[in-house]
Scaffold this active site. Structure first.
Site, PDB file in Angstrom:
ATOM      1  N   GLY A 103       0.582  -1.557  -0.410  1.00 27.48           N
ATOM      2  CA  GLY A 103       0.259   0.002  -0.050  1.00 27.48           C
ATOM      3  C   GLY A 103       1.145   1.211   0.432  1.00 27.48           C
ATOM      4  O   GLY A 103       1.974   1.274   0.255  1.00 27.48           O
ATOM      5  N   CYS A 104       0.278   2.102  -0.878  1.00 27.07           N
ATOM      6  CA  CYS A 104       1.349   3.949  -0.232  1.00 27.07           C
ATOM      7  C   CYS A 104       1.177   4.849   0.422  1.00 27.07           C
ATOM      8  O   CYS A 104       1.948   5.194   0.440  1.00 27.07           O
ATOM      9  CB  CYS A 104       1.088   4.358  -1.912  1.00 27.07           C
ATOM     10  SG  CYS A 104       1.242   3.444  -3.182  1.00 27.07           S
ATOM     11  N   ILE A 105       0.061   4.595   1.440  1.00 27.16           N
ATOM     12  CA  ILE A 105       0.124   5.400   2.483  1.00 27.16           C
ATOM     13  C   ILE A 105       0.517   5.094   3.667  1.00 27.16           C
ATOM     14  O   ILE A 105      -0.344   3.789   4.028  1.00 27.16           O
ATOM     15  CB  ILE A 105      -1.424   5.637   2.748  1.00 27.16           C
ATOM     16  CG1 ILE A 105      -2.246   6.154   0.928  1.00 27.16           C
ATOM     17  CG2 ILE A 105      -1.967   6.688   3.528  1.00 27.16           C
ATOM     18  CD1 ILE A 105      -1.426   7.935   1.143  1.00 27.16           C
TER      19      ILE A 105
ATOM     20  N   ILE B  25       2.989  12.025   0.018  1.00 31.84           N
ATOM     21  CA  ILE B  25       2.991  10.310  -0.312  1.00 31.84           C
ATOM     22  C   ILE B  25       4.603  10.213  -0.174  1.00 31.84           C
ATOM     23  O   ILE B  25       4.406   8.567  -0.226  1.00 31.84           O
ATOM     24  CB  ILE B  25       2.066   9.704  -1.136  1.00 31.84           C
ATOM     25  CG1 ILE B  25       0.401  10.031  -1.195  1.00 31.84           C
ATOM     26  CG2 ILE B  25       2.222   8.680  -1.553  1.00 31.84           C
ATOM     27  CD1 ILE B  25      -0.757   9.638  -2.261  1.00 31.84           C
TER      28      ILE B  25
END
Lengths: 105, 155
Positions: A103-105, B25
């Site tokens: 996941g990116c977060i 991010i």
């Protein structure tokens, strides 16, 4: 795939050292896995996160990202990074014998 | 083991929604990988850590061909707000934090957040205008000192 030996048992690991088969993991292997990640002693708080990762994986098929961990494990993000300076979700997943969270977060 | 990145210093120079998120991010993602991270807010990027503005960062609906919206339509009153709300809802479903929560989270990961002195002077701001998560207001020279030995990413 490469193999590694933890707690005297051979296990199959991925190129970056995550368990290929989480079924091969036992709690006895965790201290050794932690030492390899630079964590000399697993405290109660470390265990809380590791067991949470394990449970999430068993229930959902994937370990949580840091954000989810911070929201749902009861351990705030600041403390997660103190416990696992090299990346809480990544390192705790490795110690818990589950795949790297995606996941990116 | 292949080469690894040990440190990144990310410059955030845009005050738009789509300008802010990628840098946030990347900074958060670096920390999640155990990579040391610094964020340097410069020019309109300062809005992202401005107490009165960080909750109101909007999508640029003019001059943004990626939205596939006619320039005239994008300029109508309220279009930017509507588009921002639309994206915020979508991101919420994917569990992206809103900008203030994201800034708090990134500060909690141990990343260093810094304001750019030249921009603070230019916009006549003070330390008090910026959110508490900003560690310091630093010069470009100090930024390079912090960034030394790592990678620099400009957004």
């Amino acid at each position: 795939m490469p193999t590694a030996t933890y707690a005297g048992r051979d296990v199959v690991v991925t190129e970056d050292g995550f368990f290929a088969d989480p079924e091969q993991w036992t709690e006895e292997m965790a201290p050794e896995l932690a030492r390899a990640e630079g964590i000399d002693a697993l405290t109660e708080d470390h265990w809380r996160v590791v067991k949470f990762m394990r449970r999430e994986y068993e229930e959902k098929g994937a370990g949580p990202t840091v954000r989810v961990l911070g929201k749902t494990s009861g351990v705030p993000i600041k403390q997660l990074y103190l416990l696992f300076p090299k990346g809480p979700a990544k390192v705790a997943a490795k110690i818990a014998g589950i795949p790297k969270p995606h996941g990116c977060i | 083991m292949a080469d690894t990145i040990e440190k990144v210093s990310i410059v955030l120079s845009k005050g738009s929604f789509e300008g802010a998120y990628p840098a946030l991010i990347m900074a958060n993602g670096a920390r999640a990988e155990g990579i040391e991270a610094n964020l340097f807010f410069t020019f309109f990027g300062l809005d992202v850590v401005h107490k009165a503005r960080w909750e109101h960062i909007k999508v640029a609906t003019v001059g943004n061909p990626g939205l596939h919206l006619a320039t005239l339509a994008g300029g109508l009153p309220g279009v930017s707000s509507v588009m921002t709300h639309y994206l915020e809802r979508k991101m919420d479903r994917l569990d992206f934090p809103p900008i203030p929560e994201f800034i708090e989270m990134i500060a909690d990961t141990g990343a260093g957040l810094y304001g750019c002195k030249a921009s603070v002077d230019l916009f006549e701001l003070t330390r008090e205008d910026l959110v508490d998560q900003v560690k310091d207001i630093i010069t470009v020279g100090e930024f390079y000192e912090l960034a030394a030995g790592g990678q620099i990413i400009f957004t």
